[in-house]
Scaffold this motif. Structure first.
Motif, PDB file in Angstrom:
ATOM      1  N   SER B 235      15.154  26.963   5.226  1.00  0.00           N
ATOM      2  CA  SER B 235      15.366  25.694   4.548  1.00  0.00           C
ATOM      3  C   SER B 235      14.387  25.512   3.408  1.00  0.00           C
ATOM      4  CB  SER B 235      15.244  24.567   5.581  1.00  0.00           C
ATOM      5  OG  SER B 235      14.457  23.536   5.105  1.00  0.00           O
ATOM      6  N   HIS B 236      14.866  24.911   2.351  1.00  0.00           N
ATOM      7  CA  HIS B 236      14.015  24.460   1.263  1.00  0.00           C
ATOM      8  C   HIS B 236      13.507  23.089   1.634  1.00  0.00           C
ATOM      9  CE1 HIS B 236      14.073  27.277  -2.017  1.00  0.00           C
ATOM     10  NE2 HIS B 236      15.359  27.522  -1.800  1.00  0.00           N
ATOM     11  N   ILE B 237      12.240  22.839   1.481  1.00  0.00           N
ATOM     12  CA  ILE B 237      11.730  21.498   1.720  1.00  0.00           C
ATOM     13  C   ILE B 237      11.646  20.822   0.363  1.00  0.00           C
ATOM     14  CG2 ILE B 237       9.709  20.201   2.489  1.00  0.00           C
ATOM     15  CD1 ILE B 237       9.229  22.610   4.409  1.00  0.00           C
ATOM     16  N   SER B 238      12.264  19.682   0.259  1.00  0.00           N
ATOM     17  CA  SER B 238      12.273  19.023  -1.046  1.00  0.00           C
ATOM     18  C   SER B 238      10.850  18.607  -1.391  1.00  0.00           C
ATOM     19  CB  SER B 238      13.199  17.810  -1.024  1.00  0.00           C
ATOM     20  OG  SER B 238      12.804  16.973   0.029  1.00  0.00           O
ATOM     21  N   SER B 239      10.243  19.374  -2.248  1.00  0.00           N
ATOM     22  CA  SER B 239       8.845  19.143  -2.591  1.00  0.00           C
ATOM     23  C   SER B 239       8.616  19.685  -3.981  1.00  0.00           C
ATOM     24  CB  SER B 239       7.922  19.850  -1.606  1.00  0.00           C
ATOM     25  OG  SER B 239       8.262  21.219  -1.562  1.00  0.00           O
ATOM     26  N   SER B 240       7.561  19.224  -4.576  1.00  0.00           N
ATOM     27  CA  SER B 240       7.230  19.700  -5.910  1.00  0.00           C
ATOM     28  C   SER B 240       5.727  19.908  -5.973  1.00  0.00           C
ATOM     29  CB  SER B 240       7.697  18.661  -6.928  1.00  0.00           C
ATOM     30  OG  SER B 240       6.994  18.818  -8.119  1.00  0.00           O
TER      31      SER B 240
END
Lengths: 230, 1041
Positions: B235-240
């Motif tokens: 999974s991609h974790i929505s983060s920047s």
């Protein structure tokens, strides 16, 4: 999801296979080198060491990524020496191991094949030191020079008594001999070789007054010769 | 003249034939030599490689400080006394990526992308496992080097833990007992996501990485099954994340699920990792932090977050909630303190502690604050201490780690291990310094041996005008020492304990602080400049550091900048023998050195060069304007760009440092009218080869330069160099290096042969060695079937090639030729790869070449004082012989003695970590081949040629010491003509003395004084006994004759 994983596993194992040969071997402990602790950190290298493997605690080593070719295998160990080996890697699966004596030509290869995986054992331990020379009274007295000195001293002390016990005839003979000896010695020390050879050649000549005159004559002659030459 | 040579050689012949072997007694170990084992400066840049305390469980728990270093060594140091417990020296191409420890093992990944896995016993350093995980050719070269690798420990089986290893940023492997159980490679081969962390739990293995997205990074997590390595979820974790690796930490507490914490837009966010990866990120309100610091306490759920004003907070994760456990007071940005550093540590009960360390500008102290969250009845306990850190000796603290002890409920003691910017490792127990290891000595750039002055006698008491009474008084005072002197004399006479060539080089006791030499000059000072910008004065008799100075930055003071001494650019401008004025009154001269360094900024760019002129005995500044030895050693800016620097040694007229800058202008130091006139008188003979890059091919060429003088604006003579010749090399050959000849006194200009003819040595002082390698980028090199390496002897004035040879390159295409040139003798070492023909073999070769004048013996061209332009210059004969040497060589040098009468041995450092002395007799290139030596040759000490050089362990002068990675060997003459000091440096430091022709000028220590005394006394006794006997006999003879 499972399928691609398996595929990738396959891919990676193929990848490993298409790599090159992994050369395995083991150093077996012996009396010279009974264990890893005595061996210390050691490395097994092919040629210059661009391909190498360290010796692990159980004595085994593996050199990965060996491409086909002929190599000289040597062990870099600080305190022990090992034989060098000639290793011919044919393809990804086979390697031939042969004995090799350092400094000798690699070709033709020795016909005697050693088993693979490589088995090595220490052939010797380096001794870096020379033992110090210790003082030993018996050794000193036992040396030939000392023996001659002691014998000479004993003779000097013991000779008069010996002579006293000799019968007169042999005493006279002995004295004669001694005189000649001293004469010869004189001739030697003064460098009068002519006189010396004359002495040697004429054993009957036994006048006691002769040595002095002979010596003087001889040396004078010698000097004369020299001056004439120049 | 020749009669003297003949006589001399005859005398030497007699000496050599008496004793020609040199070997060491076991009792000499540590007396005549010393060895410092180093590990190098710790790589303190990242948690993956920086020093860390480790407590090894067992019956007696023992602690070590484990670190990976810039010298590519993994080592363990005892925190008790600073001794080296174990080390493993990695190969240069196998750079350490990271290491991790658990229980009794230390595991390391090294090579490109973490290609090689090794496991060591943490207490002994025994290598338990070595395994290549992927070929180095497919390894990912990343910067920082530890990126894309990770080691995580699983359960223990049979005493050794299972390993989960991340390599190349996209491959996870499970290793049990040295076997790969499963392997997983990400689908995109790391092109999108580069994994950097691994968390192993019982349900799943989480691979955490960063995916590059527009202008920032996004966290990506893949969960794998611990049993099979199959993907459970990804999974991609929505983060920047803007800063990449430094902006997130992974907390892997064993009690709960692991969490990732990261900083995004000055807020702290965290997410719980479950095998299904279905948790949502949560961000606690009003938690404004700009930075987070990984303490290595992720397994305790602790880390430090830093607010925008610099204040540090210890953060903890407690049952799903993030909270600030403790705020470090006044840890914000301040003019009085440096930025704080944070680290985590444990005590023997594995209780975590967090420490903050900062340097106070005003107090000039290093302060340590220590917080233990679980002590003080569970409320947390803050303790602290400060210590006086000598910043002028050790620079600044670049890294720290610690471990703690909690002997009483409200008492916390800490051991702090510091790494300083000068490359030393220090251990402070609370506020007292326990030990210092100067590890920057593993990176020596320049070395000079400095002869020490003799001990000053107490002549100062003796005034010029001394009255009778005062003189009587002084002599009476002196007379009180007479009985002691008499006793000493008798004792010395009876026992024969004179100083011998193998006695320790302890100096006579001195009252003043200035070091002084011993009887035979074995005690000298080694001045070493390290690449970490520090100069050390090392006592050659025991390896102790007598003084050390940090090189100052000069005019441009910038944070993070430091001075790197230029390789081998240290010159002795004044020796003990150089005395100003009257030698009687002035006493011995004070040796002075000049060092040239370049200023390197934090970014790695170099700006300007600095010249340091200092007193070699104390390290004090030797320039008249600043004469101090406190603070930093300040230098003067010399030239913005520097091509090369030389020392013009005009014997008794003085020594001048000549610096050639990028515009080929010559700068002199010291720059006075007298040095200018001195230099202008030498310009005609001053010719230097310079290695210059060629713009067209990116290739190097050698251009010989000579000096032209002109009168400048200020009516002072100005000097500049102009190119005189260019060496044309075959196409595809590139200059590798220029090796200047080793200069020393030449005792004889010829060699008298057995038949009383003389071979005159070709003694051209302008010769230098030029090594070439195949040019990597040129098409010619690749098209040639086998481009080789070249070795040339070139005349530096005219550029004529005196001797050349072509050597095979190593299988990798690189050239590793080591050469040394002294007088007329060249020795070089290379690897011969050619074995295909008959009679050929692979292996290392040492070639010995001697150059003699003319075509046959008795031919003479007076090469030593001939001009380079003479056409007779190339009228030489070269004798060469090649020998098989069993080992690779990393450094080569010849011994040097005071008058050059003693024969020269070749000292090599081999890949077997030994320093080996090769006898001149075996390296004589005129050994008869294939036949017994004739009587004339035997008289010359020639022995029959044998291709194999004997590998005699008794000629290993480093004996049991493992002198690792020697880069250079320097030799220096002692006062005894027979003896030469040998100093080898690289990773380790090693010093010993060698006597190539045995110690002919000192009574052999094997000389049996006891035997002499016994013989004499026995003779005396004999005389006593025989004297009365003889008298009695004479009397008797008189009576009875």
């Amino acid at each position: 999801m499972a399928r691609p994983t398996v595929l990738f596993l396959l891919y990676s194992s193929l990848f490993v296979l298409t790599q090159a040969f992994e050369l395995n071997g083991k150093i077996s402990w012996n009396d010279v080198c009974p264990g890893y602790k005595q061996l210390g950190p050691a490395r097994v290298i092919l040629d210059t060491g661009e391909m190498s493997g360290s010796v692990m605690k159980d004595g085994s080593f593996s050199i990965p990524n060996v491409s086909a070719g002929t190599y000289v295998l040597s062990v870099l160990s600080h305190d022990h020496w090992f034989d060098q080996l000639r290793v011919d890697v044919q393809d990804e699966t086979t390697a031939e191991v042969r004995t090799y004596v350092a400094g000798t030509p690699l070709n033709p290869p020795s016909s005697f094949l050693l088993p693979y995986p490589v088995a090595l054992e220490a052939k010797g331990k380096y001794n870096y030191f020379v033992p110090p020379e210790s003082f030993n009274l018996m050794g000193m007295l036992g040396s030939p020079m000392m023996l001659i000195m002691i014998f000479g001293g004993a003779m000097v002390l013991g000779l008069p008594y010996l002579m006293k016990n000799m019968d007169p005839e042999s005493l006279a003979e002995f004295k004669e001999q001694q005189a000649k000896m001293s004469q010869m010695q004189n001739a030697m020390t003064s460098g009068d070789f002519k006189g010396l050879s004359a002495l040697m050649a004429a054993p009957e000549d036994n006048r006691p007054a002769q040595p002095v005159s002979n010596k003087a004559q001889g040396s004078g002659k010698n000097r004369g010769n020299k001056s004439r030459k120049h | 003249m020749f009669g003297t040579i003949r006589g001399l050689s005859l005398a030497l012949f007699l000496l050599f034939s008496a004793t020609c072997s040199f070997a060491l007694h076991e009792s000499d170990v540590g007396v005549v030599d010393w060895h410092k084992r180093l590990i190098g400066v710790p790589s303190a840049g990242s948690l993956a490689t920086s020093p860390v305390f480790h407590r090894i469980p067992g019956r007696n728990t023992q602690s070590v400080v484990i670190t990976a270093t810039e010298s590519n060594v993994l080592g363990a140091v005892s925190p008790v006394n600073g001794s080296l417990v174990w080390r493993h020296v990695f190969q240069p191409e196998d750079r350490i990526s990271r290491f991790n420890k658990r229980g009794s093992v230390v595991t390391s990944l090294s090579g490109p992308g973490g290609a090689n896995l090794r496991t060591f016993d943490a207490l002994t350093g025994d290598l338990l496992l070595e395994k290549q995980l992927h070929s180095p050719q497919v390894g990912l070269l990343s910067e920082p080097h530890h990126l894309g690798t990770y080691i995580s420990f699983g359960n223990e089986t049979k005493g050794s833990p299972e390993l989960f290893v991340l390599t190349n940023g996209h491959t996870v492997q499970h290793i049990v007992g040295g076997k790969i159980k499963w392997s997983w490679t990400s689908e995109d081969q790391g092109s999108l996501v580069t994994y950097s962390n691994l968390v192993a739990t019982s349900q799943s293995i989480f691979a955490i990485g960063l995916a590059k997205s527009f202008a920032s990074y996004t966290l990506h997590v893949t969960a794998l099954s611990p049993a099979t390595g199959e993907i459970i979820s990804a999974s991609h974790i929505s983060s920047s994340i803007s800063n990449g690796l430094t902006d997130f930490v992974v907390l892997d507490q064993s009690a709960s699920q692991p969490h990732i914490v990261w900083v995004e837009d000055n807020t702290l966010k965290f997410i719980e990792l479950t095998p299904a990866l279905n948790a949502k990120p949560s961000y606690p309100k009003d938690k404004l932090f700009s930075k987070i610091v990984d303490l290595g306490l992720g397994s305790r759920g602790l880390f430090v977050a830093i607010k925008e004003d610099g204040t540090g907070h210890i953060m903890g994760l407690n049952s799903g909630f993030m909270e600030s456990i403790k705020e470090f007071e006044s840890s914000g940005h301040s003019d009085r303190n440096t930025e704080s550093m944070y680290a985590g540590g444990l005590d023997k009960n594995e209780t975590p502690y967090i420490a903050r360390v900062y340097w106070s500008h005003t107090l000039r102290l290093v302060s340590v604050e220590l917080y233990s969250p679980y002590h003080g009845d569970g409320k947390g306990l803050l303790t602290g201490f400060s210590f006086a850190f000598d910043t002028f000796q050790h620079g600044v603290v670049s890294h720290f780690t610690f471990d703690a002890a909690n002997p009483q409920p409200y008492q916390v003691l800490a051991r702090v291990c510091l790494t300083t910017s000068t490359g030393s490792i220090q251990l402070w127990q609370q506020d007292s310094l326990q030990w210092v290891r100067e590890e920057s000595l593993a990176n020596i750039n320049a070395v000079q041996f400095v002869e020490l002055p003799e001990k000053l006698s107490d002549s100062s008491e003796r005034g010029e005008r001394e009255g009778f009474s005062s003189r009587l008084g002084r002599q009476l005072r002196d007379a009180k020492d007479f009985p002691q002197y008499l006793m000493r004399f008798i004792k010395r006479f009876a026992t024969g304990s004179y100083e011998s060539a193998s006695s320790a080089a302890a100096a006579h006791t001195t009252t003043s602080g200035v070091p002084s030499r011993d009887t035979f000059g074995f005690r000298q000072l080694i001045v070493a400049a390290t690449s970490h910008g520090k100069v050390y004065g090392i006592d050659s008799s025991n390896g102790n550091i007598l003084w050390s100075r940090i090189l100052g930055l000069g005019s441009v003071v910038e944070d993070g900048a430091h001075v790197v001494p230029i390789e081998n650019k240290m010159f002795t401008v004044k020796t003990v023998g150089d005395v100003n004025g009257d030698a009687e009154t002035a006493g011995p001269g004070v040796p002075e050195l000049v060092l040239i360094g370049k200023r390197v900024l934090k970014s790695g760019a170099t700006t300007g060069n600095l010249l340091y002129h200092f007193n070699a005995l104390t390290g004090a500044d030797a320039t008249t304007s600043r004469k101090s030895n406190v603070g930093l050693l300040q230098g003067a800016d010399v030239a913005d760009s520097l091509v090369d620097a030389y020392l013009l040694n005009a014997e008794d007229k003085g020594k001048v440092v000549v610096i050639l800058d990028g515009d080929m202008k010559v700068h002199l130091y010291p720059d006075t009218p007298s040095t200018r006139s001195l230099f202008s008188s030498y310009t005609s003979s001053f010719a230097v080869p310079v290695r210059l890059p060629e713009a067209a091919h990116g290739q190097y060429r050698v251009v010989g330069h000579q000096i032209a003088s002109s009168t400048g604006v200020s009516k002072k003579p100005e000097f500049s160099a102009y190119p005189a010749w260019t060496l044309s090399l075959p196409e595809g050959e590139d200059i590798q290096s220029i090796i200047p000849a080793t200069h020393g006194p030449v005792a004889s200009i010829g060699k008298v042969l057995g038949n009383r003819t003389t071979l005159y040595k070709y003694l051209n002082e302008r010769m230098f060695v030029l090594l070439t390698e195949p040019h990597s980028r040129s098409s010619a090199a690749t098209s040639l079937s086998k481009a080789g390496c070249g070795l040339y002897l070139v005349d530096s004035v005219k550029g004529s090639v005196i001797y050349k040879t072509k050597l095979p390159a190593s299988p990798g295409g690189s050239c590793n030729v080591k050469a040394v040139l002294t007088e007329n003798w060249l020795v070089y070492h290379y690897f011969d790869d050619d074995y295909r023909g008959t009679g050929q073999s692979k292996g290392y070769r040492i070639v010995s070449v001697e150059l003699y004048e003319g075509k046959q013996p008795d031919d003479k061209i007076r090469s030593s004082d001939m001009t380079s332009y003479s056409d007779k210059n190339l009228d030489i004969t070269a004798h060469a012989q090649s020998f098989v040497y069993l080992h690779g060589v990393t450094a080569i040098a010849t011994t040097s003695t005071k008058f050059g009468i003693t024969s020269k041995d070749v000292i090599v450092a081999n890949t077997n970590n030994k320093i080996h002395s090769l006898s001149r007799r075996f390296l004589n290139p005129r050994r008869p081949v294939g036949r017994k030596p004739t009587t004339e040759e035997a008289e010359e000490q020639l022995i029959q040629y044998d291709s194999l050089l004997p590998d005699d362990p008794r000629r290993v002068i480093s004996h049991r010491y493992e002198v690792a990675n020697t880069r250079q060997i320097v030799t220096s003459p002692a006062l005894l003509e027979s003896t030469s000091l040998v100093f080898a440096y690289g990773l380790d430091l090693f010093l010993t003395r060698v006597a190539p022709s045995s110690t002919f000028d000192v009574l052999n220590e094997n000389f049996n004084k006891m035997q002499l005394v016994l013989t004499v006394s026995a003779l005396a006794v004999a005389i006593l006994i025989t004297k009365p006997m003889v008298q009695r006999k004479k009397l008797k003879e008189k009576w009875y004759q």
